[in-house]
Design an enzyme around this catalytic site. Structure first.
Site, PDB file in Angstrom:
ATOM      1  CG  HIS A  97      44.874  51.703  37.724  1.00 37.63           C
ATOM      2  ND1 HIS A  97      44.708  50.894  38.833  1.00 37.63           N
ATOM      3  CD2 HIS A  97      45.471  52.838  38.188  1.00 37.63           C
ATOM      4  CE1 HIS A  97      45.201  51.490  39.899  1.00 37.63           C
ATOM      5  NE2 HIS A  97      45.671  52.671  39.536  1.00 37.63           N
ATOM      6  NE  ARG A 102      43.876  32.222  47.837  1.00 40.44           N
ATOM      7  CZ  ARG A 102      44.032  31.113  48.570  1.00 40.44           C
ATOM      8  NH1 ARG A 102      43.092  30.183  48.590  1.00 40.44           N
ATOM      9  NH2 ARG A 102      45.128  30.923  49.250  1.00 40.44           N
ATOM     10  CG  ASN A 137      43.627  46.343  34.974  1.00 44.86           C
ATOM     11  OD1 ASN A 137      42.482  46.036  35.331  1.00 44.86           O
ATOM     12  ND2 ASN A 137      44.434  47.048  35.756  1.00 44.86           N
ATOM     13  CG  MET A 152      38.756  44.804  42.832  1.00 48.87           C
ATOM     14  SD  MET A 152      39.671  46.044  41.847  1.00 48.87           S
ATOM     15  CE  MET A 152      40.271  47.090  43.156  1.00 48.87           C
ATOM     16  CD  GLU A 166      37.221  53.509  35.484  1.00 49.25           C
ATOM     17  OE1 GLU A 166      37.069  52.279  35.414  1.00 49.25           O
ATOM     18  OE2 GLU A 166      37.343  54.108  36.579  1.00 49.25           O
ATOM     19  N   GLY A 177      30.659  45.888  38.374  1.00 51.58           N
ATOM     20  CA  GLY A 177      30.565  45.515  36.955  1.00 51.58           C
ATOM     21  C   GLY A 177      30.067  46.602  36.029  1.00 51.58           C
ATOM     22  CB  SER A 178      29.713  50.288  36.199  1.00 47.51           C
ATOM     23  OG  SER A 178      31.016  50.781  36.419  1.00 47.51           O
ATOM     24  CG  ASP A 201      47.737  48.810  38.538  1.00 46.63           C
ATOM     25  OD1 ASP A 201      46.992  47.982  37.973  1.00 46.63           O
ATOM     26  OD2 ASP A 201      47.551  49.192  39.716  1.00 46.63           O
TER      27      ASP A 201
END
Ligand code: GAR
Length: 202
Positions: free
Chosen positions: A108, A58, A106, A89, A173, A11-12, A144
């Protein structure tokens, strides 16, 4: 603009967004952070900011489709207008993308369209590229492959391993993701098919 985040791990990137928001630099309201991992550090980070969190492991669902329906329902209930994937992910199905009535972003850690999918930093090191970086893009039904909003480059040095490159990319990022969200929230993004035009102040 009401923003929700899905994250699976550390979670950075979420933290970078929350820090800018706290500093008054991000004109969004964070309405919820969801995760497919019950122990994601991202959840703890969100709770520290008083943001609602929800988990969708899940293994608690019969199939992907019922898990995704639960996520979509929650996103609707909290009033999501922008969905931000921050290290989420689990690949979202085409059905999810079609049913979501808001843009999905998103980030990437490669210069797309190079090195989509898993372990992009390792792919870049092994390929021998001299420049890599990160990409913020709209999510479409491919892997992506959605329209690119912002990219930032970093050098790749001969002695780099995947972890060293990942750390260098992660730093950038943390600046381009908040920048992309700010541009969207301020209405500075125009889409023309695949092309995303950033309307900068002149
Ligand atoms: C980040 O490097 C992000 O770009 C990557 O996972 C990391 C999450 O870090 N995302 C992907 O590879 C998505 N395909 P964080 O949890 O500290 O933000």
């Amino acid at each position: 603009m009401k923003a929700a985040v899905l994250a699976s791990g550390r979670g950075s990137n979420l933290q970078a967004l929350l820090d800018e928001w706290q500093d008054g630099q991000l004109p969004v309201e964070f309405v919820g952070v969801g995760s497919n991992k019950i122990d994601a550090e991202a959840l703890t980070r969100a709770e520290r900011f008083g943001i609602q969190v929800r988990t969708f492991p899940r293994e608690s669902y019969a199939d992907n489709s019922s898990q995704e329906t639960d996520i979509l329902n929650w996103l609707e209930v909290i009033g999501t207008e922008l969905l931000i994937l921050a290290g989420y992910m689990q690949v979202l199905s085409s059905d999810f993308i079609r049913r979501a009535e808001y843009p999905i972003l998103n980030i990437h850690p490669s210069l797309l369209p190079s090195f989509p999918g898993l372990h992009p930093q390792k792919q870049a090191v092994e390929y021998g590229v001299k420049v890599s970086g990160c990409t913020v893009h709209f999510v479409d039904e491919g892997m992506d492959s959605g329209p690119i909003i912002l990219q930032e480059t970093v050098p790749v040095f001969a002695e780099d391993d995947a972890d060293q490159l990942a750390a260098r990319i992660l730093k950038v990022e943390h600046t381009i993701y908040p920048e992309a969200v700010r541009l969207i929230a301020n209405g500075k993004i125009k889409r023309e098919g695949r092309r995303v035009i950033v309307l900068r102040d002149s």
